[in-house]
Design a protein around this motif. Structure first.
Motif, mmCIF file in Angstrom:
data_model
loop_
_atom_site.group_PDB
_atom_site.id
_atom_site.type_symbol
_atom_site.label_atom_id
_atom_site.label_comp_id
_atom_site.label_asym_id
_atom_site.label_seq_id
_atom_site.Cartn_x
_atom_site.Cartn_y
_atom_site.Cartn_z
ATOM 1 N N LYS A 1 -9.358 1.700 -11.757
ATOM 2 C CA LYS A 1 -9.707 3.114 -11.623
ATOM 3 C C LYS A 1 -9.607 3.477 -10.154
ATOM 4 O O LYS A 1 -9.967 2.690 -9.283
ATOM 5 C CB LYS A 1 -11.122 3.371 -12.118
ATOM 6 N N VAL A 2 -9.105 4.695 -9.889
ATOM 7 C CA VAL A 2 -9.040 5.240 -8.535
ATOM 8 C C VAL A 2 -9.705 6.611 -8.572
ATOM 9 O O VAL A 2 -9.386 7.433 -9.431
ATOM 10 C CB VAL A 2 -7.583 5.362 -8.042
ATOM 11 N N LYS B 1 1.551 6.312 -7.259
ATOM 12 C CA LYS B 1 1.112 6.812 -5.949
ATOM 13 C C LYS B 1 0.002 7.818 -6.183
ATOM 14 O O LYS B 1 0.194 8.835 -6.832
ATOM 15 C CB LYS B 1 2.283 7.470 -5.201
ATOM 16 N N PHE B 2 -1.202 7.512 -5.688
ATOM 17 C CA PHE B 2 -2.354 8.358 -5.909
ATOM 18 C C PHE B 2 -2.550 9.316 -4.736
ATOM 19 O O PHE B 2 -2.454 8.914 -3.590
ATOM 20 C CB PHE B 2 -3.626 7.517 -6.084
ATOM 21 N N PHE B 3 -2.825 10.549 -5.048
ATOM 22 C CA PHE B 3 -3.170 11.571 -4.064
ATOM 23 C C PHE B 3 -2.137 11.663 -2.926
ATOM 24 O O PHE B 3 -2.493 11.587 -1.753
ATOM 25 C CB PHE B 3 -4.575 11.320 -3.495
ATOM 26 N N ALA C 1 -4.262 1.166 -1.925
ATOM 27 C CA ALA C 1 -2.888 0.661 -1.795
ATOM 28 C C ALA C 1 -2.633 -0.535 -2.713
ATOM 29 O O ALA C 1 -1.513 -0.723 -3.202
ATOM 30 C CB ALA C 1 -2.597 0.283 -0.343
ATOM 31 N N GLU C 2 -3.657 -1.349 -2.968
ATOM 32 C CA GLU C 2 -3.480 -2.497 -3.864
ATOM 33 C C GLU C 2 -3.234 -2.046 -5.302
ATOM 34 O O GLU C 2 -2.357 -2.578 -5.985
ATOM 35 C CB GLU C 2 -4.706 -3.408 -3.803
#
Length: 80
Positions: free
Chosen positions: A26-27, A75-77, A66-67
């Protein structure tokens, strides 16, 4: 499972079988109420085993965003 934990086992007595991931992630982007995302916004990421060994202390599974991006190919945000 592979190195990214994409599969652990399959369950079900009849096809189609269900693949159970070895890991879950989860991010989260943390924002103060009423604010927009910006370069100072904080992100929290976790990567943990998908089994009964995980208790209530999720902090031991924190990893850099990044992991998770590297393992998932996502790619988040990107605009933050």
């Amino acid at each position: 499972p592979d190195e990214n934990g994409t599969k652990k086992l399959t369950i079900g007595r009849n096809a189609p079988f269900v693949t159970v991931p070895a890991s879950v992630w989860k991010v989260i982007l943390v924002l103060d109420k009423g604010t927009n995302p910006n370069a100072k916004s904080r992100a929290v990421a976790v990567w943990m085993p998908n089994d009964n060994t995980v208790g209530t202390d999720w902090t031991q599974y924190r990893v850099p965003v990044a992991e998770v991006e590297k393992k998932t190919g996502l790619k988040f945000f990107p605009l933050v």
